[in-house]
Design a protein around this motif. Sequence first.
Motif, PDB file in Angstrom:
ATOM      1  N   ILE A   1      -8.596   1.415  -4.117  1.00 47.24           N
ATOM      2  CA  ILE A   1      -8.369   0.213  -3.319  1.00 47.24           C
ATOM      3  C   ILE A   1      -9.702  -0.269  -2.763  1.00 47.24           C
ATOM      4  O   ILE A   1     -10.506   0.533  -2.274  1.00 47.24           O
ATOM      5  CB  ILE A   1      -7.387   0.504  -2.174  1.00 47.24           C
ATOM      6  CG1 ILE A   1      -6.016   0.882  -2.752  1.00 47.24           C
ATOM      7  CG2 ILE A   1      -7.241  -0.693  -1.248  1.00 47.24           C
ATOM      8  CD1 ILE A   1      -5.067   1.430  -1.738  1.00 47.24           C
TER       9      ILE A   1
ATOM     10  N   LEU B   1       0.834  -1.206   0.000  1.00 47.20           N
ATOM     11  CA  LEU B   1       0.000   0.000   0.000  1.00 47.20           C
ATOM     12  C   LEU B   1       0.871   1.260   0.000  1.00 47.20           C
ATOM     13  O   LEU B   1       0.558   2.245  -0.683  1.00 47.20           O
ATOM     14  CB  LEU B   1      -0.912  -0.001   1.227  1.00 47.20           C
ATOM     15  CG  LEU B   1      -2.025  -1.061   1.227  1.00 47.20           C
ATOM     16  CD1 LEU B   1      -2.663  -1.160   2.612  1.00 47.20           C
ATOM     17  CD2 LEU B   1      -3.084  -0.728   0.180  1.00 47.20           C
TER      18      LEU B   1
ATOM     19  N   LYS C   1      -7.775  -0.651 -10.197  1.00 44.27           N
ATOM     20  CA  LYS C   1      -8.330  -1.149  -8.935  1.00 44.27           C
ATOM     21  C   LYS C   1      -7.340  -2.137  -8.322  1.00 44.27           C
ATOM     22  O   LYS C   1      -6.771  -2.969  -9.019  1.00 44.27           O
ATOM     23  CB  LYS C   1      -9.666  -1.848  -9.177  1.00 44.27           C
ATOM     24  CG  LYS C   1     -10.782  -0.894  -9.541  1.00 44.27           C
ATOM     25  CD  LYS C   1     -12.032  -1.645  -9.936  1.00 44.27           C
ATOM     26  CE  LYS C   1     -12.739  -2.251  -8.747  1.00 44.27           C
ATOM     27  NZ  LYS C   1     -14.069  -2.825  -9.128  1.00 44.27           N
ATOM     28  N   TYR C   2      -7.174  -2.016  -7.020  1.00 45.87           N
ATOM     29  CA  TYR C   2      -6.275  -2.911  -6.299  1.00 45.87           C
ATOM     30  C   TYR C   2      -7.038  -3.535  -5.145  1.00 45.87           C
ATOM     31  O   TYR C   2      -7.613  -2.828  -4.321  1.00 45.87           O
ATOM     32  CB  TYR C   2      -5.058  -2.139  -5.791  1.00 45.87           C
ATOM     33  CG  TYR C   2      -4.135  -2.938  -4.898  1.00 45.87           C
ATOM     34  CD1 TYR C   2      -3.747  -4.240  -5.225  1.00 45.87           C
ATOM     35  CD2 TYR C   2      -3.654  -2.395  -3.708  1.00 45.87           C
ATOM     36  CE1 TYR C   2      -2.912  -4.974  -4.393  1.00 45.87           C
ATOM     37  CE2 TYR C   2      -2.799  -3.118  -2.884  1.00 45.87           C
ATOM     38  CZ  TYR C   2      -2.444  -4.404  -3.225  1.00 45.87           C
ATOM     39  OH  TYR C   2      -1.614  -5.143  -2.402  1.00 45.87           O
ATOM     40  N   HIS C   3      -7.056  -4.880  -5.114  1.00 45.73           N
ATOM     41  CA  HIS C   3      -7.748  -5.626  -4.071  1.00 45.73           C
ATOM     42  C   HIS C   3      -6.699  -6.360  -3.223  1.00 45.73           C
ATOM     43  O   HIS C   3      -6.357  -7.509  -3.508  1.00 45.73           O
ATOM     44  CB  HIS C   3      -8.713  -6.637  -4.681  1.00 45.73           C
ATOM     45  CG  HIS C   3      -9.468  -6.133  -5.876  1.00 45.73           C
ATOM     46  ND1 HIS C   3     -10.282  -5.029  -5.828  1.00 45.73           N
ATOM     47  CD2 HIS C   3      -9.512  -6.587  -7.167  1.00 45.73           C
ATOM     48  CE1 HIS C   3     -10.819  -4.834  -7.034  1.00 45.73           C
ATOM     49  NE2 HIS C   3     -10.355  -5.764  -7.846  1.00 45.73           N
ATOM     50  N   PRO C   4      -6.157  -5.719  -2.207  1.00 49.69           N
ATOM     51  CA  PRO C   4      -5.026  -6.299  -1.456  1.00 49.69           C
ATOM     52  C   PRO C   4      -5.319  -7.616  -0.752  1.00 49.69           C
ATOM     53  O   PRO C   4      -4.407  -8.395  -0.497  1.00 49.69           O
ATOM     54  CB  PRO C   4      -4.674  -5.196  -0.447  1.00 49.69           C
ATOM     55  CG  PRO C   4      -5.885  -4.345  -0.361  1.00 49.69           C
ATOM     56  CD  PRO C   4      -6.511  -4.380  -1.705  1.00 49.69           C
TER      57      PRO C   4
ATOM     58  N   PHE D   1      -9.215   4.629  -0.778  1.00 50.41           N
ATOM     59  CA  PHE D   1      -9.763   3.354  -0.339  1.00 50.41           C
ATOM     60  C   PHE D   1     -11.211   3.556   0.073  1.00 50.41           C
ATOM     61  O   PHE D   1     -11.528   4.438   0.867  1.00 50.41           O
ATOM     62  CB  PHE D   1      -8.958   2.803   0.839  1.00 50.41           C
ATOM     63  CG  PHE D   1      -9.615   1.649   1.541  1.00 50.41           C
ATOM     64  CD1 PHE D   1     -10.046   0.530   0.831  1.00 50.41           C
ATOM     65  CD2 PHE D   1      -9.807   1.670   2.914  1.00 50.41           C
ATOM     66  CE1 PHE D   1     -10.663  -0.539   1.481  1.00 50.41           C
ATOM     67  CE2 PHE D   1     -10.418   0.609   3.573  1.00 50.41           C
ATOM     68  CZ  PHE D   1     -10.849  -0.492   2.845  1.00 50.41           C
TER      69      PHE D   1
ATOM     70  N   ILE E   1      -8.014  -3.552   6.088  1.00 50.28           N
ATOM     71  CA  ILE E   1      -7.288  -2.662   5.174  1.00 50.28           C
ATOM     72  C   ILE E   1      -7.149  -1.276   5.799  1.00 50.28           C
ATOM     73  O   ILE E   1      -6.080  -0.648   5.722  1.00 50.28           O
ATOM     74  CB  ILE E   1      -7.992  -2.576   3.806  1.00 50.28           C
ATOM     75  CG1 ILE E   1      -7.942  -3.933   3.103  1.00 50.28           C
ATOM     76  CG2 ILE E   1      -7.327  -1.509   2.923  1.00 50.28           C
ATOM     77  CD1 ILE E   1      -8.776  -4.012   1.834  1.00 50.28           C
TER      78      ILE E   1
END
Length: 244
Positions: free
Chosen positions: A143, A27, A170-173, A40, A51
Motif C-alpha cells: 500500500i 483496507l 500495489k494499492y494506492h487508496p 504500508f 492512510i
Amino acid sequence: MKLRNPSEKCLSDIAKKIESYSIEEKLKIISEIYPERVVFSTSFNIEDQLISHFILNGKIPIKIFTIDTGRIFKETYQVWSDTNKFYNYSISAYYPNTKKLEKFLSEKGPNSFYENVQNRIKCCFLRKVEPLKKALQGNAIWITGLRSEHSIERKNFHFLEWDSNYQLIKYHPLFNWKSDEIMKLIKKYNIPYNRLYNNGYLSIGCAPCTRSVQSGESYRSGRWWWEENSVKKECGLHLKNIRN
C-alpha cells in the motif's frame, strides 16, 4: 515464495470487491484477502499520515514501515515520533546497506547527487530502493500514498495494479484524492503532520534534495530541483510500475 503475476481478472475482482466501501473498509478487506502479507510504506507526507490514521485508528492488521535514508529532515523525524505516540504504535524502520553506502560515499563524496543524474539515481537506489526491496520481501500487497496529482507520469498509474519489479500488487487508496481533501481530514482528526507543509513544502524527501514550492510550480518541482527533466522527478521506487 513469490506471488504469481495476477491476471487482469484477478485485479478486477479485487477492485470490484472493495469498490463500494470506505477507505478503512477497503483496507480491512484487503488485509483479509492476504492476511499478514499486506504492508504500508510511509514517508510521513500528508497522504501517508492519513492512510496511517485509517490503519491504526481502525486497528487494521497491516504493518506500517518507513525507510530512513539517513538524510531526512528533522521535522520528518518529529512527525515520525509524534505518530508513534499519538497511536501508541511503533513504525518499523529499514535502512541502507552500510557497507555499500560507505563505499559509494568514499568514492563519490557526500553530495555527488548534485553533480549528475547517474550519481543521484545511485544514491536513491542505495538509500531507498534496496531497503524497500528488503521491506517488501514475502508480502503480497504494498500500500502506498501515491496520487495522480503528484505528476504527469503518475496519472498513468492505476489505484490497483501489478508491480513487475517487486512482484506484488500495489494499492494506492488515495490515488484520486486532492491535497486539500487530505489536509481537511488531517486537521479534522488532529493527525500529526510534517510542519514543513506550513512553509511551502509539498513533496518531502531527503533534506538536501527537497525545497519549498513556489506558487504555480508543479507538486514535485521541489524534488531534485536542479534536474530539468520532470521525468526524473522519481527516486526509482515507482518507475517500473505496470498494470497487468
